[in-house]
Design an enzyme around this catalytic site. Structure first.
Site, PDB file in Angstrom:
ATOM      1  N   ASP A 135       0.851  -1.194   0.000  1.00  0.00           N
ATOM      2  CA  ASP A 135       0.000   0.000   0.000  1.00  0.00           C
ATOM      3  C   ASP A 135       0.880   1.235   0.000  1.00  0.00           C
ATOM      4  O   ASP A 135       0.516   2.283   0.535  1.00  0.00           O
ATOM      5  CB  ASP A 135      -0.906  -0.010   1.245  1.00  0.00           C
ATOM      6  N   LYS A 138       3.193   3.586  -5.568  1.00  0.00           N
ATOM      7  CA  LYS A 138       2.661   2.644  -6.576  1.00  0.00           C
ATOM      8  C   LYS A 138       3.740   2.195  -7.550  1.00  0.00           C
ATOM      9  O   LYS A 138       3.694   1.085  -8.048  1.00  0.00           O
ATOM     10  CB  LYS A 138       1.466   3.282  -7.284  1.00  0.00           C
ATOM     11  N   ASP A 163      -3.156  -2.939  -2.601  1.00  0.00           N
ATOM     12  CA  ASP A 163      -4.210  -1.937  -2.659  1.00  0.00           C
ATOM     13  C   ASP A 163      -4.016  -1.064  -3.897  1.00  0.00           C
ATOM     14  O   ASP A 163      -2.924  -0.994  -4.466  1.00  0.00           O
ATOM     15  CB  ASP A 163      -4.157  -1.052  -1.394  1.00  0.00           C
ATOM     16  N   ASN A 164      -5.054  -0.408  -4.346  1.00  0.00           N
ATOM     17  CA  ASN A 164      -4.988   0.627  -5.392  1.00  0.00           C
ATOM     18  C   ASN A 164      -4.558   0.133  -6.756  1.00  0.00           C
ATOM     19  O   ASN A 164      -3.911   0.869  -7.517  1.00  0.00           O
ATOM     20  CB  ASN A 164      -4.026   1.760  -4.969  1.00  0.00           C
ATOM     21  N   GLU A 193     -11.166   4.319  -1.558  1.00  0.00           N
ATOM     22  CA  GLU A 193     -11.713   4.532  -0.211  1.00  0.00           C
ATOM     23  C   GLU A 193     -12.602   5.778  -0.159  1.00  0.00           C
ATOM     24  O   GLU A 193     -12.244   6.835  -0.656  1.00  0.00           O
ATOM     25  CB  GLU A 193     -10.581   4.659   0.827  1.00  0.00           C
TER      26      GLU A 193
HETATM   27  C1  LIG Z   1       9.151   3.832  -0.894  1.00  0.00           C
HETATM   28  C2  LIG Z   1       8.307   3.695   0.309  1.00  0.00           C
HETATM   29  C3  LIG Z   1       7.064   4.330   0.422  1.00  0.00           C
HETATM   30  C4  LIG Z   1       6.330   4.169   1.552  1.00  0.00           C
HETATM   31  C5  LIG Z   1       5.046   4.824   1.769  1.00  0.00           C
HETATM   32  N1  LIG Z   1       4.649   5.230   2.965  1.00  0.00           N
HETATM   33  N2  LIG Z   1       3.429   5.755   2.811  1.00  0.00           N
HETATM   34  C6  LIG Z   1       3.055   5.658   1.533  1.00  0.00           C
HETATM   35  C7  LIG Z   1       1.722   6.111   0.993  1.00  0.00           C
HETATM   36  C8  LIG Z   1       1.400   5.465  -0.337  1.00  0.00           C
HETATM   37  N3  LIG Z   1      -0.049   5.418  -0.599  1.00  0.00           N
HETATM   38  C9  LIG Z   1      -0.575   6.203  -1.559  1.00  0.00           C
HETATM   39  O1  LIG Z   1       0.121   6.989  -2.182  1.00  0.00           O
HETATM   40  C10 LIG Z   1      -2.048   6.142  -1.828  1.00  0.00           C
HETATM   41  C11 LIG Z   1      -2.626   7.155  -2.598  1.00  0.00           C
HETATM   42  C12 LIG Z   1      -4.006   7.153  -2.864  1.00  0.00           C
HETATM   43  C13 LIG Z   1      -4.629   8.214  -3.668  1.00  0.00           C
HETATM   44  C14 LIG Z   1      -4.160   9.523  -3.567  1.00  0.00           C
HETATM   45  C15 LIG Z   1      -4.751  10.528  -4.319  1.00  0.00           C
HETATM   46  C16 LIG Z   1      -5.825  10.230  -5.162  1.00  0.00           C
HETATM   47  F1  LIG Z   1      -6.408  11.209  -5.860  1.00  0.00           F
HETATM   48  C17 LIG Z   1      -6.289   8.936  -5.273  1.00  0.00           C
HETATM   49  C18 LIG Z   1      -5.685   7.923  -4.540  1.00  0.00           C
HETATM   50  C19 LIG Z   1      -4.829   6.122  -2.359  1.00  0.00           C
HETATM   51  C20 LIG Z   1      -4.244   5.115  -1.594  1.00  0.00           C
HETATM   52  O2  LIG Z   1      -5.026   4.113  -1.087  1.00  0.00           O
HETATM   53  C21 LIG Z   1      -2.865   5.112  -1.341  1.00  0.00           C
HETATM   54  O3  LIG Z   1      -2.368   4.074  -0.597  1.00  0.00           O
HETATM   55  N4  LIG Z   1       4.084   5.083   0.839  1.00  0.00           N
HETATM   56  C22 LIG Z   1       6.834   3.336   2.547  1.00  0.00           C
HETATM   57  C23 LIG Z   1       8.058   2.719   2.368  1.00  0.00           C
HETATM   58  N5  LIG Z   1       8.784   2.910   1.281  1.00  0.00           N
HETATM   59 MG   LIG Z   2      -3.862   2.538  -0.469  1.00  0.00          MG
END
Ligand SMILES: Cc1cc(-c2n[nH]c(CCNC(=O)c3cc(-c4ccc(F)cc4)cc(O)c3O)n2)ccn1
Ligand SMILES: [Mg+2]
Length: 208
Positions: A135, A138, A163-164, A193
């Protein structure tokens, strides 16, 4: 300065949820995201039949919502390691996880997935995972899946839950798990979500 959305989400948890009651934490976050401000939690609709994992890796903690949803179901002795890249999100997630009373089951690590995946054995004593919840960024789903394969962290039967896969979307990852002979993959259609936009989870079992 104005508070951040994660800070406002944490306040809503501390105001509306009961300490030590994970379900009330989940409901407080769902209510906040539906009626106050959208946030990128997996949400209350994207659910897969509950598995019984002992060792879980979560990539992308955000505010700890999915962490609480998974950890509350873990049997005693089971562990969830969750990686969060953003220090501010991690600080909020620690407090959300503590409010739910799940800190004994969860280890939250701040940093990048590509730096920590190779260190799971020596740093956490983990040989293989039973469940990996993807999650995070992406564009990291596919490279990190290959990295986990190369580090020997997947065993016959390990479940990858992503997810996603539609929104924001991970086309390269989907193509890989759906065409590789090493995975049995299936799609659980849902919605992004708290919205009407299509999204979904891809569940892929590693065949070894
Ligand atoms: C490189 C690395 C990275 C991580 C890391 N830690 N935290 C994350 C968060 C990532 N999640 C998302 O970006 C995300 C985005 C949306 C979204 C946003 C905007 C929209 F318009 C529509 C959908 C919806 C979702 O459900 C998501 O999960 N990555 C941790 C460790 N190493
Ligand atoms: Mg997500």
């Amino acid at each position: 300065t104005r508070s951040t959305r994660p800070q406002r989400l944490l306040k809503a948890v501390q105001k509306n949820a009961t300490r030590g009651d994970p379900q009330s934490v989940i409901s407080a976050i769902d209510h906040f995201c539906r009626h106050s401000e959208w946030a990128m939690n997996i949400g209350d609709e994207k659910v897969v039949n509950e598995l019984n994992p002992e060792k879980v890796l979560e990539l992308g903690t955000y505010c700890g919502y999915s962490t609480v949803r998974i950890a509350r179901l873990l049997p005693p002795g089971a562990r969830l390691i969750t990686l969060e890249f953003n220090g501010d999100y991690a600080a909020i997630a620690r407090q959300v996880i503590a409010w739910a009373g799940l800190e004994d089951k969860v280890q939250l690590v701040e940093g990048a997935s590509e730096d920590w995946i190779p260190r799971m054995k020596e740093h956490f004593g983990i040989e293989t995972f039973d469940l990996v919840f993807l999650d995070h960024w992406k564009d990291r789903y596919l490279p990190d899946t290959k990295l986990m394969e190369d580090c020997g962290l997947l065993r016959k039967g390990t479940v990858l839950l992503a997810d996603n896969v539609i929104c924001p979307g991970v086309p390269d990852y989907l193509q890989y798990v759906r065409n590789s002979l090493s995975y049995k993959s299936c799609y659980f259609k849902s919605h992004l979500e708290y919205t009407k936009a299509e999204d979904g989870l891809e569940k892929s079992v590693f065949l070894g």
